[in-house]
Write a protein that holds these residues in place. Structure first.
Motif, PDB file in Angstrom:
ATOM      1  N   ILE B  31       0.834  -1.208   0.000  1.00 13.48           N
ATOM      2  CA  ILE B  31       0.000   0.000   0.000  1.00 13.48           C
ATOM      3  C   ILE B  31       0.868   1.258   0.000  1.00 13.48           C
ATOM      4  CG2 ILE B  31      -1.712   1.322   1.338  1.00 13.48           C
ATOM      5  CD1 ILE B  31      -2.794  -1.365   2.323  1.00 13.48           C
ATOM      6  N   TYR B  32       1.887   1.268   0.871  1.00  7.80           N
ATOM      7  CA  TYR B  32       2.693   2.482   1.025  1.00  7.80           C
ATOM      8  C   TYR B  32       4.137   2.112   1.350  1.00  7.80           C
ATOM      9  CZ  TYR B  32       3.985   7.083   2.900  1.00  7.80           C
ATOM     10  OH  TYR B  32       4.584   8.292   3.131  1.00  7.80           O
ATOM     11  N   ASP B  34       7.888   3.989   2.317  1.00  8.20           N
ATOM     12  CA  ASP B  34       8.695   5.186   2.571  1.00  8.20           C
ATOM     13  C   ASP B  34       9.900   4.695   3.349  1.00  8.20           C
ATOM     14  OD1 ASP B  34       9.821   7.579   3.082  1.00  8.20           O
ATOM     15  OD2 ASP B  34       8.219   8.346   4.357  1.00  8.20           O
ATOM     16  N   LYS B  36      14.213   4.468   3.969  1.00 13.19           N
ATOM     17  CA  LYS B  36      15.604   4.893   3.764  1.00 13.19           C
ATOM     18  C   LYS B  36      16.491   3.682   4.029  1.00 13.19           C
ATOM     19  CE  LYS B  36      14.855   9.658   5.262  1.00 13.19           C
ATOM     20  NZ  LYS B  36      15.013  10.622   6.347  1.00 13.19           N
ATOM     21  N   LYS B  54      17.184  11.980  -8.258  1.00  6.77           N
ATOM     22  CA  LYS B  54      15.907  11.284  -8.139  1.00  6.77           C
ATOM     23  C   LYS B  54      15.408  10.745  -9.474  1.00  6.77           C
ATOM     24  CE  LYS B  54      12.886  13.614  -5.546  1.00  6.77           C
ATOM     25  NZ  LYS B  54      11.812  14.590  -5.254  1.00  6.77           N
ATOM     26  N   HIS B  87      16.610   6.376  -0.766  1.00  8.91           N
ATOM     27  CA  HIS B  87      15.304   6.683  -0.174  1.00  8.91           C
ATOM     28  C   HIS B  87      14.236   6.340  -1.206  1.00  8.91           C
ATOM     29  CE1 HIS B  87      12.421   9.955   1.560  1.00  8.91           C
ATOM     30  NE2 HIS B  87      12.094   8.744   1.946  1.00  8.91           N
ATOM     31  N   GLU B  99      15.370   7.847  -4.687  1.00 11.33           N
ATOM     32  CA  GLU B  99      16.277   8.975  -4.519  1.00 11.33           C
ATOM     33  C   GLU B  99      17.592   8.495  -3.920  1.00 11.33           C
ATOM     34  OE1 GLU B  99      14.499  12.088  -2.193  1.00 11.33           O
ATOM     35  OE2 GLU B  99      15.730  13.603  -3.180  1.00 11.33           O
ATOM     36  N   VAL B 101      21.013   9.665  -1.995  1.00 10.54           N
ATOM     37  CA  VAL B 101      21.525  10.781  -1.188  1.00 10.54           C
ATOM     38  C   VAL B 101      23.012  10.545  -0.928  1.00 10.54           C
ATOM     39  CG1 VAL B 101      21.180  12.136   0.918  1.00 10.54           C
ATOM     40  CG2 VAL B 101      19.258  10.894  -0.084  1.00 10.54           C
TER      41      VAL B 101
END
Lengths: 174, 105
Positions: B31-32, B34, B36, B54, B87, B99, B101
């Protein structure tokens, strides 16, 4: 039997929704910055912000701050039809005005436009004032003149609240 | 007839999910996402600069961007890399971003 399974599905979905909401809440600030602990302090990085607008160009910036330093680095990008060499940058708000020279990191073509990347530094204490109340402007200066970037009220409310929270984290960890 | 319908439905479902925007990450949330995560580390000491790069995918159909370490380092004028993190974010397989970093000096 059918009702029971429907209820179970609804419960699972509700639970997922609650978990999803909480994960979103807890990530609200952390996904916008990173920190790295080092021998000489903690290095904070606020990810790219792109809400300042101008009808001709795109503007984006990010902030890097080492907790033992006085000043923070503001790196910014400008994407424009012309190749613009930015000399300096001003952060302006009501009676508040700070400026500094900027240095080019690179300029390169991006599709039919030019992407200029520049860096400058501002005192951390000045940036704290900039992210206070009042609608700001960012002005870039080049030999061709000045470029003014503005931000709408809602976007500034979100951006200033976010950056202020990150600044609070930085201050509490000094 | 029922078998054909089932096979057709299974094919549609398989095609739909196979074209979701899935992003490279150690852990994936359907579902989601996020997340790192570490990517690389060097023996160079302290860093004072941070750069990012990115790439983005929409529905797994279109993916664009330059999320290379080189692009991230260049964005902050980094010539000595200290460490690199990644990320990844994704929402319902509709939009996914990856992304890189880079920390260094």
């Amino acid at each position: 039997m059918v009702n029971n399974s429907k209820q179970a599905i609804v419960r699972v979905l509700a639970l997922l929704l609650v978990l999803f909401s909480f994960s979103g809440y807890s990530q609200k600030i952390s996904k916008h910055y990173s920190s790295a602990h080092q021998q000489n302090g903690t290095l904070y990085f606020i990810f790219e912000q792109n809400d300042f607008r101008n009808s001709n160009s795109d503007f984006k910036y990010d902030l890097t701050y080492l907790s033992t330093a006085d000043s923070a680095t503001l790196n910014f990008s400008i994407i424009d039809k012309a190749n613009v060499e930015i000399d300096s940058i001003s952060l302006v708000k009501d009676s508040f005005h700070i400026s500094n020279k900027s240095e080019r990191i690179f300029i390169e073509p991006k599709k039919s436009k030019w992407h200029g990347r520049f860096t400058t530094k501002f005192l951390f204490s000045d940036l704290e004032k900039f992210y206070g109340e009042g609608l700001p402007k960012i002005i870039l200066y080049s030999k061709k003149g000045e470029m003014v970037f503005t931000i709408n009220k809602g976007a500034w409310k979100n951006q200033s609240e976010l950056v202020n929270k990150i600044f609070m984290v930085i201050k509490y960890n000094k | 007839m029922k078998k054909i319908k089932t096979i057709a439905l299974a094919s549609v479902v398989a095609m739909t999910f196979s074209s979701c925007a899935i992003v490279k990450t150690p852990l994936t949330g359907f579902i989601y996402t996020d997340m790192k995560a570490p990517f690389a580390v060097t023996s160079n000491a302290n860093s004072s600069k941070v750069g990012t790069a990115k790439a983005q995918s929409i529905l797994g159909v279109v993916a664009t961007g330059d999320a290379s370490i080189e692009a991230a380092a260049k964005s902050a004028g980094i010539t000595k890399i200290h460490h690199v993190d990644e990320h990844a974010t994704g929402i319902l397989g509709i939009v996914a971003t990856y992304e890189v970093v880079v920390y260094g000096e």
